[in-house]
Design a protein around this motif. Structure first.
Motif, PDB file in Angstrom:
ATOM      1  N   VAL A 445      21.092  65.065  39.212  1.00 29.83           N
ATOM      2  CA  VAL A 445      22.371  65.641  38.515  1.00 29.83           C
ATOM      3  C   VAL A 445      23.515  64.804  38.429  1.00 29.83           C
ATOM      4  O   VAL A 445      24.578  65.370  38.018  1.00 29.83           O
ATOM      5  CB  VAL A 445      22.921  67.081  39.137  1.00 29.83           C
ATOM      6  CG1 VAL A 445      21.512  67.917  38.925  1.00 29.83           C
ATOM      7  CG2 VAL A 445      22.932  66.686  40.646  1.00 29.83           C
ATOM      8  N   GLY A 446      23.322  63.477  39.099  1.00 28.52           N
ATOM      9  CA  GLY A 446      24.485  62.375  39.104  1.00 28.52           C
ATOM     10  C   GLY A 446      25.158  62.218  40.361  1.00 28.52           C
ATOM     11  O   GLY A 446      24.555  62.679  41.352  1.00 28.52           O
ATOM     12  N   SER A 447      26.321  61.623  40.348  1.00 26.55           N
ATOM     13  CA  SER A 447      26.816  61.225  41.556  1.00 26.55           C
ATOM     14  C   SER A 447      27.271  62.588  42.321  1.00 26.55           C
ATOM     15  O   SER A 447      28.167  63.353  41.708  1.00 26.55           O
ATOM     16  CB  SER A 447      28.023  60.371  41.496  1.00 26.55           C
ATOM     17  OG  SER A 447      27.567  59.295  40.888  1.00 26.55           O
ATOM     18  N   VAL A 448      27.000  62.607  43.621  1.00 28.70           N
ATOM     19  CA  VAL A 448      27.447  64.052  44.423  1.00 28.70           C
ATOM     20  C   VAL A 448      27.658  63.621  45.860  1.00 28.70           C
ATOM     21  O   VAL A 448      27.796  62.393  46.027  1.00 28.70           O
ATOM     22  CB  VAL A 448      26.186  64.767  44.564  1.00 28.70           C
ATOM     23  CG1 VAL A 448      25.686  65.355  43.157  1.00 28.70           C
ATOM     24  CG2 VAL A 448      24.997  64.247  45.276  1.00 28.70           C
ATOM     25  N   VAL A 449      28.623  64.592  46.295  1.00 25.03           N
ATOM     26  CA  VAL A 449      28.982  64.207  47.834  1.00 25.03           C
ATOM     27  C   VAL A 449      28.299  65.306  48.723  1.00 25.03           C
ATOM     28  O   VAL A 449      28.229  66.433  48.160  1.00 25.03           O
ATOM     29  CB  VAL A 449      30.651  64.302  48.093  1.00 25.03           C
ATOM     30  CG1 VAL A 449      31.200  63.183  47.288  1.00 25.03           C
ATOM     31  CG2 VAL A 449      31.114  65.719  47.266  1.00 25.03           C
ATOM     32  N   THR A 450      28.012  64.869  49.823  1.00 28.14           N
ATOM     33  CA  THR A 450      27.205  65.828  50.739  1.00 28.14           C
ATOM     34  C   THR A 450      28.459  66.142  51.807  1.00 28.14           C
ATOM     35  O   THR A 450      29.341  65.363  52.211  1.00 28.14           O
ATOM     36  CB  THR A 450      26.148  65.407  51.436  1.00 28.14           C
ATOM     37  OG1 THR A 450      26.499  64.338  52.003  1.00 28.14           O
ATOM     38  CG2 THR A 450      25.011  65.138  50.332  1.00 28.14           C
ATOM     39  N   TRP A 451      28.477  67.290  52.473  1.00 26.64           N
ATOM     40  CA  TRP A 451      29.240  67.757  53.474  1.00 26.64           C
ATOM     41  C   TRP A 451      28.669  67.236  54.822  1.00 26.64           C
ATOM     42  O   TRP A 451      27.249  67.298  55.154  1.00 26.64           O
ATOM     43  CB  TRP A 451      29.374  69.286  53.509  1.00 26.64           C
ATOM     44  CG  TRP A 451      30.055  69.976  52.310  1.00 26.64           C
ATOM     45  CD1 TRP A 451      30.645  69.062  51.142  1.00 26.64           C
ATOM     46  CD2 TRP A 451      30.189  71.257  51.977  1.00 26.64           C
ATOM     47  NE1 TRP A 451      31.107  69.974  50.480  1.00 26.64           N
ATOM     48  CE2 TRP A 451      30.726  71.300  50.673  1.00 26.64           C
ATOM     49  CE3 TRP A 451      29.573  72.345  52.583  1.00 26.64           C
ATOM     50  CZ2 TRP A 451      30.963  72.592  50.049  1.00 26.64           C
ATOM     51  CZ3 TRP A 451      29.758  73.471  51.902  1.00 26.64           C
ATOM     52  CH2 TRP A 451      30.563  73.706  50.533  1.00 26.64           C
ATOM     53  N   GLU A 452      29.806  66.961  55.719  1.00 24.99           N
ATOM     54  CA  GLU A 452      29.219  66.814  57.341  1.00 24.99           C
ATOM     55  C   GLU A 452      29.037  68.056  57.842  1.00 24.99           C
ATOM     56  O   GLU A 452      30.104  68.766  58.373  1.00 24.99           O
ATOM     57  CB  GLU A 452      30.281  65.824  57.813  1.00 24.99           C
ATOM     58  CG  GLU A 452      30.096  65.438  59.211  1.00 24.99           C
ATOM     59  CD  GLU A 452      31.137  64.580  59.715  1.00 24.99           C
ATOM     60  OE1 GLU A 452      31.071  64.408  60.915  1.00 24.99           O
ATOM     61  OE2 GLU A 452      31.882  64.164  59.102  1.00 24.99           O
ATOM     62  N   ASP A 453      27.761  68.273  57.827  1.00 20.62           N
ATOM     63  CA  ASP A 453      27.462  69.707  58.418  1.00 20.62           C
ATOM     64  C   ASP A 453      28.223  70.243  59.496  1.00 20.62           C
ATOM     65  O   ASP A 453      28.790  71.172  59.876  1.00 20.62           O
ATOM     66  CB  ASP A 453      25.929  69.898  58.441  1.00 20.62           C
ATOM     67  CG  ASP A 453      25.192  69.827  57.230  1.00 20.62           C
ATOM     68  OD1 ASP A 453      25.920  70.194  56.164  1.00 20.62           O
ATOM     69  OD2 ASP A 453      24.039  69.538  57.094  1.00 20.62           O
ATOM     70  N   PRO A 454      28.299  69.493  60.820  1.00 21.85           N
ATOM     71  CA  PRO A 454      28.695  70.037  62.116  1.00 21.85           C
ATOM     72  C   PRO A 454      30.305  70.263  61.796  1.00 21.85           C
ATOM     73  O   PRO A 454      30.759  71.258  62.143  1.00 21.85           O
ATOM     74  CB  PRO A 454      28.580  69.014  63.110  1.00 21.85           C
ATOM     75  CG  PRO A 454      27.287  68.282  62.669  1.00 21.85           C
ATOM     76  CD  PRO A 454      27.548  68.242  61.086  1.00 21.85           C
TER      77      PRO A 454
END
Length: 467
Positions: A445-454
């Motif tokens: 879906v393109g460039s994405v960012v992921t969250w730092e879960d903790p």
């Protein structure tokens, strides 16, 4: 015989008053007749002139009978008066004519040897005049008649008595002004609320109840309704029918704690119910505000209670309605995609420039720097709207209400007056947070960012998340 050859009148025998050369009784400065000193010299026989008695003791010498005859003290007295210069009585002003002959002597009281008191007060001494008035019989006093007031004129009848201004009257006027202002603002708020756009934004189903109240604030990049001229002025470009979001924020309000403004990057890689993993702003494209609110609830654990959305055209119109927003830029911004070229320093941004400022991602951290600019600009915009220069200026307030009613969209069941606590919280500079970022990925879906879960879960739990 005198120097003119005329006979001189002689005083009567036994006369005790001093007389002048014309036979008139001499008077002192108080108008009283001057008596002669008592003497044992017998009066002269008839036909013989009177002789001057010898001066003895404190007796005064006799006055001369003619101007040419000096007195015993060496002074000449008795200068004849010219016609018309006769002595006048003070009470009548009539001339004192000389007595015609002295055949009849003046009435004398031999017992008291005093004449009656004069009938007029002396005019040469104030004290004597006052004593004379006290000796006079007092006439019965008449009752004092009250003065008659002047007839009132027509102008005076119409004049009303002036009222004294008191503190109570000023307080009453102030309270009246406040009540009228509140009623006017309430009427305007009802008018705006009845004309504002609404959309279904309540998630179905809701997650469990969480602490406080949460507003989902969305800045849509929809070009729907914009003319070609507006597209060129605002520099939006792209597909006119696109309905994605450039801004996603959650405003958390909780009694007793400071408000928190949480920014969610639009490229966050999350699961969209029914569509799998995708960018979070794609949920707005797939299912509109309702699906976006559901995705935010499932991803953060925060219950969404209210929804507010504003588009490109409405954002620029609101900024122009308040006369622009002042922003201080640390460095110049040149972004052709956002249609802006702004120098560094403090400056007032009009609608098109403000829209380009909050949309630009031409920074080192891209979308992360943009969300910080968006939060700073929203705080400055709310502060400008709440300033007296806008609220007390109808040329600013009325266009602002019209622009807000035409460009702002609320969720079904939400009202304008429910925005007041949110506006108050924004004015008090709430705490700002951004969902912690773990990594940047290139996906289907393109460039994405992921969250730092903790770190992200810890932030959501501090706001009362319900998992």
């Amino acid at each position: 015989m005198n120097s003119q050859g005329t006979s001189r009148p002689q005083p009567p025998a036994g006369d005790e008053y001093h007389r002048d050369r014309y036979g008139r009784i001499l008077r002192d400065r108080y108008g009283r007749p001057v008596r002669r000193r008592h003497s044992n010299v017998p009066p002269p026989p008839p036909g013989k002139p009177a002789t001057t008695p010898p001066v003895s003791g404190n007796q005064h010498p006799a006055r001369p009978q003619s101007p040419d005859q000096p007195s015993a003290d060496g002074y000449r007295r008795g200068t004849p008066r010219s016609p018309g210069n006769e002595r006048r009585y003070p009470q009548t002003g009539a001339a004192h004519a000389p007595q015609a002959g002295f055949g009849t002597p003046a009435p004398v009281d031999n017992a008291t040897r005093a004449l009656p008191l004069p009938t007029t007060p002396p005019t040469t001494n104030q004290g004597s005049a006052q004593r004379w008035r006290q000796a006079q019989p007092v006439a019965p006093s008449r009752p004092a008649t009250p003065p008659v007031p002047p007839a009132p004129t027509g102008r005076a009848e119409k004049r009303r008595p002036r009222r004294r201004r008191t503190g109570r009257g000023c307080i009453t006027k102030l309270l009246t002004l406040i009540v009228v202002t509140v009623l006017a603002l309430g009427a305007a708020m009802l008018a705006v609320d009845s004309s504002i756009n609404r959309v279904a934004a309540s998630p179905a189903p809701h997650i469990g109840q969480t602490r406080g109240t949460n507003w989902l604030l969305v800045g849509s990049d929809s070009r729907t309704g914009l003319t070609e001229q507006q597209v060129q002025t605002l520099g939006t470009g792209g597909d006119l029918g696109s309905t994605r979001t450039d801004t996603i924020m959650v405003l958390h309000l909780e009694r007793g704690t400071p408000a928190t403004l949480l920014s969610i990057p639009r490229d966050s890689y999350v699961e969209i119910p029914g569509y799998g993993f995708d960018k979070i702003n794609a949920a707005f494209t797939f299912g509109g505000p309702q699906l976006l609110a559901t995705t935010v609830e499932n991803s953060t654990g925060l219950r969404i209670d209210h929804y507010m959305e504003i588009g490109f055209g409405g954002f620029a119109a609101i900024v122009d309605a308040v006369g622009g927003v002042t922003m201080c830029l640390e460095e110049p911004i040149d972004d052709p995609l956002a249609n802006i070229n702004l120098p560094a320093g403090c400056q007032s941004l009009a609608g098109p420039a403000a829209l380009g400022y909050v949309r630009s991602r031409n920074f080192a951290r891209g979308d992360l720097d943009r969300v910080e600019h968006q939060r700073a600009f929203i705080a400055a915009l709310v502060d400008t709207i709440a300033s007296p220069a806008v609220w007390l200026n109808p040329f600013r307030l009325i266009p602002l209400m019209k622009a807000g009613a035409a460009s702002v969209t609320l969720g079904t069941g939400d009202h304008v007056w429910q925005l007041l606590p949110a506006a108050k919280a924004l004015l008090q500079q709430p705490a700002t947070e951004t969902v912690p970022i773990g990594s940047f990925l290139d996906t289907e879906v393109g460039s994405v960012v992921t969250w730092e879960d903790p770190a992200a879960y810890e932030l959501f739990n501090s706001l009362g998340a319900n998992w």
